[in-house]
Design a protein around this motif. Structure first.
Motif, PDB file in Angstrom:
ATOM      1  N   UNK A  73      53.633  86.896  32.993  1.00 11.37           N
ATOM      2  CA  UNK A  73      54.592  86.907  34.099  1.00 11.37           C
ATOM      3  C   UNK A  73      53.968  86.123  35.244  1.00 11.37           C
ATOM      4  N   UNK A  74      54.645  85.105  35.708  1.00 13.78           N
ATOM      5  CA  UNK A  74      54.084  84.274  36.775  1.00 13.78           C
ATOM      6  C   UNK A  74      53.862  85.113  38.035  1.00 13.78           C
ATOM      7  N   UNK A  75      54.767  86.055  38.324  1.00 15.88           N
ATOM      8  CA  UNK A  75      54.637  86.915  39.509  1.00 15.88           C
ATOM      9  C   UNK A  75      54.653  88.382  39.102  1.00 15.88           C
ATOM     10  N   UNK A  76      54.392  89.226  40.081  1.00 19.61           N
ATOM     11  CA  UNK A  76      54.440  90.678  39.872  1.00 19.61           C
ATOM     12  C   UNK A  76      55.740  91.290  40.371  1.00 19.61           C
ATOM     13  N   UNK A  77      56.703  90.454  40.759  1.00 17.69           N
ATOM     14  CA  UNK A  77      57.995  90.975  41.177  1.00 17.69           C
ATOM     15  C   UNK A  77      58.005  91.598  42.556  1.00 17.69           C
ATOM     16  N   UNK A  78      57.055  91.193  43.419  1.00 20.73           N
ATOM     17  CA  UNK A  78      56.898  91.806  44.736  1.00 20.73           C
ATOM     18  C   UNK A  78      58.112  91.614  45.640  1.00 20.73           C
ATOM     19  N   UNK A 118      55.722  86.673  44.471  1.00 16.74           N
ATOM     20  CA  UNK A 118      57.190  86.634  44.437  1.00 16.74           C
ATOM     21  C   UNK A 118      57.684  86.737  45.875  1.00 16.74           C
ATOM     22  N   UNK A 119      58.043  85.601  46.453  1.00 12.64           N
ATOM     23  CA  UNK A 119      58.431  85.567  47.859  1.00 12.64           C
ATOM     24  C   UNK A 119      59.917  85.833  48.058  1.00 12.64           C
ATOM     25  N   UNK A 120      60.626  86.186  46.980  1.00 11.53           N
ATOM     26  CA  UNK A 120      62.049  86.459  47.093  1.00 11.53           C
ATOM     27  C   UNK A 120      62.868  85.426  46.349  1.00 11.53           C
ATOM     28  N   UNK A 121      64.179  85.601  46.392  1.00  9.43           N
ATOM     29  CA  UNK A 121      65.060  84.720  45.650  1.00  9.43           C
ATOM     30  C   UNK A 121      64.936  83.281  46.138  1.00  9.43           C
TER      31      UNK A 121
END
Length: 834
Positions: A73-78, A118-121
């Motif tokens: 997973x590239x990000x942790x879904x923060x 994960x900086x958001x959409x």
């Protein structure tokens, strides 16, 4: 042993020593693991976020094909939303990390990450790759490929706008680059001190979804029926996958089990051509390391396996272990030795557990560990020694007889320099797009290793084996029963502000409450605030004395800002004990589906000096998925009533100036559909009802709004993702924008992550829409804030992200919300008071 080999083995140990509770497997599961000994292959699934992974493929490859399968997973879904609680950003990233690990425990996969935040959409890959550090994310992908050594990489999304999210598209774009670079010695050469280059055979894309309906017409498409049933496991892989996916509880991804044939489609992207079999041209047997004769040896162990007594296989496994030690390929030698050592433990039913007498330990304090050992087989096993690296060693032998429990007590003083247990990726200076992780060996790993391990050396016949047993805390819950949580190393003293955001209205002083907690006996501590320049506190310092371990004490400071000018600052907390100054708070995360988590962020609060007026006095709040908005309302000087289902009565509502529905309240509080008439009657009689965003799936807004609202779902067209997107005030004299604070475009400065989401697509003409905004290159959104007169009162729908902006201390968000809450007291609107 060569240095490179030692480091590589160390890397594999790091990858395996995550905090996973050891589980004794059933006889049929052991048989499956024996069969896996004859399979030498790896598959890496790659996508952007937690919950993007295809659990059906992971379950199928790992449990049917028996190749090592992992998800990167590239990000942790923060940057997502949280359906189960108030945690956002770092806290949510920790939750979603643990949910991924819980999913991998179900489907048998491994888990990796990059340092990307994960900086958001994000609507485009261009934006995503500007905010992420593309080179660092690419480096982390290459590192994972070189350490995991996949034969095949499978991506989830297309590398363009069809992916529906800039992060999704970027994961596919970077996967193609990483595929080429992983085998190039010139790419990230600093990694080659620790690992070797690795070139995967092929890169595939998991196609056949919304963006590729014509997949069966595409040439060289591989079809895989993942709906197979495993009689050994007593479950189909689609059932297993549904259970795995259901671990993503913070995202509301509970899934129904499906059974029967289910087809997945894979299409080639790069690498060697493929026609019908994903592993064409790849030797998945011992032949790939020049040891084909080991196939027969493993097969003989499988053939002679006695499911009624797995321990009969231990002698043959020990002999196999000797032969595998002669394999020259260090990657597969190390990997298969780990598998065999685990199988020997499983076949012998060897129970080894190390538990601490407390869940928390302070560096320099004593640690008491109980070691429990049980050999549940007739095989003679001797414990040659136990040690805790650098702290404890005992070489007194212990003979483990069949089913006779042995206990050993381990006591030592912990090192004063022992690092704290906060999640490693949160320890550096993060940017909006990246976490900072200096240690190369930590990059990609899902979580911290256990704070302490007990190393146990055992002897079976003439073979010595070594096991690392993580030290955990165990207790008995009166409802759940036997329970475990990680052992965490924490500072001797921690502190927290009563409120994460402190509002200083119109330059006035503010009394600040702080909770100090002693994590060991504290004779004396001097507590002070780290204030912005020009700010003052009374007193400047408070002395706290004679705190027992676990005791808390609340202290108060009176803080005065430098001026009345609007500003956002950080106030820190400094706690001096003896000659050391500490500055951490302690945040805990406790949900039944993941292990207990401890975070140690800086003890600080946002200090917002703000020119603000509030007309409302009493506000009701109906909690939804969980947010921190009620705390922000209290900081504005409002009396806040957190209302339950039983509280929502006409009489109680009459006492409110405004009623706010928390984020996703309608999604999560099923009773609200039956409260529609009471709520709208409250508005008709002069109240103000504010509905924040809800997801629109299976939601009929006719049940919740007085006039027509329609939505296009959670797609890109329903949100403004750029936090600095231009905002136009369409109606300057709009009541909601002019009282009691005059709202201007400057009130939209400094917003974080996004403007808002789930904006309506169409609405009745009775709604006023005073704001317009848009992302770069997109159409204008007029529906971020809708206000409708209904009877004597006002109904408001807003998708503006107050739930993010208020905890971040954004001044304009406070001023705008104050106006919305004050609609019932606005003298310019001729609202008839109840």
């Amino acid at each position: 042993m060569k240095k490179s080999a030692f480091l590589f083995i160390g890397l594999l140990i790091i990858a395996s020593n995550v905090l996973a509770q050891y589980v004794q497997k059933s006889s049929s599961q052991i048989l499956r693991d024996l069969e896996k000994l004859n399979v030498l292959g790896n598959v890496l699934y790659l996508a952007a976020h937690p919950d993007d992974e295809n659990t059906r493929l992971i379950a199928y490859f790992g449990n049917e094909v028996l190749v090592n399968t992992a998800y990167l997973a590239v990000t942790r879904g923060d940057g997502g939303q949280n359906l189960i609680g108030p945690e956002l950003r770092d806290g949510l990233g920790v939750i979603r990390t643990q949910e991924l690990l819980a999913a991998r425990k179900v489907d048998g996969g491994q888990q990796f990450f990059t340092r990307a935040n994960d900086f958001g959409y994000s609507k485009t890959a261009d934006e995503t790759l500007k905010i992420w550090n593309k080179e660092k994310v690419l480096s982390d992908m290459v590192w994972t490929i070189r350490t995991f050594r996949p034969d095949v990489i499978i991506t989830r999304f297309p590398p363009d706008k069809r992916a529906g999210h800039g992060h999704h598209a970027s994961s596919a774009i970077l996967a193609k680059e990483a595929f080429k670079l992983a085998g190039d010695k010139k790419a990230f050469p600093e990694q080659l001190k620790l690992v070797s280059v690795w070139q995967p055979t092929r890169l595939m894309i998991n196609s056949g979804r919304w963006w590729d309906k014509e997949i069966e017409k595409q040439p060289n498409t591989i079809k895989i029926d993942v709906g197979s049933y495993s009689s050994n496991l007593g479950i189909s892989y689609t059932e297993m996958a549904a259970t795995s996916r259901s671990q993503h509880k913070s995202q509301g991804f509970g899934s129904t089990h499906s059974r029967g044939s289910e087809i997945e489609y894979l299409r080639p992207v790069m690498g060697e051509p493929v026609t019908s079999n994903l592993f064409e041209g790849i030797d998945l047997s011992w032949g790939r390391v020049g040891k084909a004769k080991l196939i027969k040896e493993v097969s003989a162990i499988i053939e002679n396996y006695n499911p009624s007594d797995p321990s009969n296989s231990v002698a043959a496994l020990l002999e196999l272990r000797t032969n595998i030690n002669k394999v020259k390929d260090e990657f597969w030698r190390t990997k298969k030795l780990q598998e065999i050592d685990n199988l020997i433990r499983q076949c012998a039913g060897l129970f080894m557990e190390a538990t601490a007498d407390s869940p928390l330990v302070v560096p320099g304090d004593s640690l008491h560990i109980k070691l429990e050992l049980v050999n549940r087989s007739a095989i003679p096993i001797t414990i040659n020694g136990t040690n805790v690296k650098g702290d404890y060693e005992n070489n007194e032998p212990i003979v483990l007889s069949n089913n006779k429990k042995q206990l050993r007590q381990i006591d030592f003083i912990t090192s004063k320099t022992k690092p704290y247990s906060s999640p490693y990726w949160l320890n550096g200076q993060a940017t909006i797009g990246m976490y900072a992780v200096e240690n190369q060996l930590l990059r990609g790993t899902p979580e911290n290793k256990a704070a302490y391990f007990v190393s146990i050396s055992i002897k079976i016949k003439e073979t010595e084996l070594n096991y690392e047993i993580p030290v955990e805390y165990k207790w008995t819950d009166r409802v759940i029963g036997e329970s475990y949580r990680p052992l965490n190393v924490i500072p001797p003293i921690t502190g927290a502000f009563d409120d994460p955001v402190l509002i200083f209205k119109n330059g006035n002083s503010h009394q600040i409450g702080i909770i100090i907690k002693a994590n060991k006996p504290i004779k004396s501590s001097k507590v002070a605030l780290n204030l912005p320049a020009g700010w003052k506190s009374m007193p400047e310092q408070i002395k706290v004395e004679s705190l027992k371990e676990g005791e808390t004490k609340r202290i108060l400071f009176e803080v005065t800002p430098e001026s009345e000018e609007s500003s956002v600052n950080d106030i820190g907390l400094l706690m001096k004990v003896e000659e050391e100054t500490y500055h951490h708070s302690m945040q805990t995360i406790a949900y039944n589906h993941i292990p207990y988590q401890v975070l140690l962020p800086e003890a600080s609060a946002k200090a917002v000096s703000l020119d603000i007026m509030v007309g409302a006095k009493t506000v009701g709040y109906i909690m939804g998925a969980g947010d921190e908005v009620p705390k922000a309302l209290e900081q504005m000087g409002l009396k806040v009533w957190i209302m339950s289902e039983d509280d929502i009565t006409p009489t109680n509502l009459k006492s409110l100036d405004a009623l706010v529905l928390g984020i996703r309240a309608i999604n999560t509080q099923a009773y609200l559909v039956n409260k529609k008439d009471i709520l709208l009657e409250y508005v008709q009689e002069g109240g103000v009802m504010i509905t924040q965003y809800n997801t629109t799936r299976r939601l009929d807004w006719n049940n919740f709004a007085p006039y027509q609202l329609s939505f296009s779902g959670g797609s890109a067209s329903s949100r403004v993702a750029e936090e600095n997107a231009a905002v136009t005030i369409k109606k300057v004299k709009s009541g909601v924008l002019s009282y009691p604070n005059v709202i201007t475009t400057t009130d939209f400065d400094g917003w974080v992550q996004e403007r808002g989401l789930y904006f309506p697509k169409t609405w009745d003409s009775k709604y006023e829409a005073p704001l317009a905004m848009k992302d770069t290159g997109e159409k204008i959104h007029n529906g971020s804030l809708l206000v409708a007169k209904h009877g004597k009162g006002y109904y408001v729908y807003t998708g503006l992200s107050f739930f993010r902006e208020l905890p971040a201390g954004v001044p304009g968000a406070y001023r705008l919300l104050a106006n919305i809450l004050s609609l019932s007291t606005n003298p310019n609107l001729n609202v008839q008071k109840r």
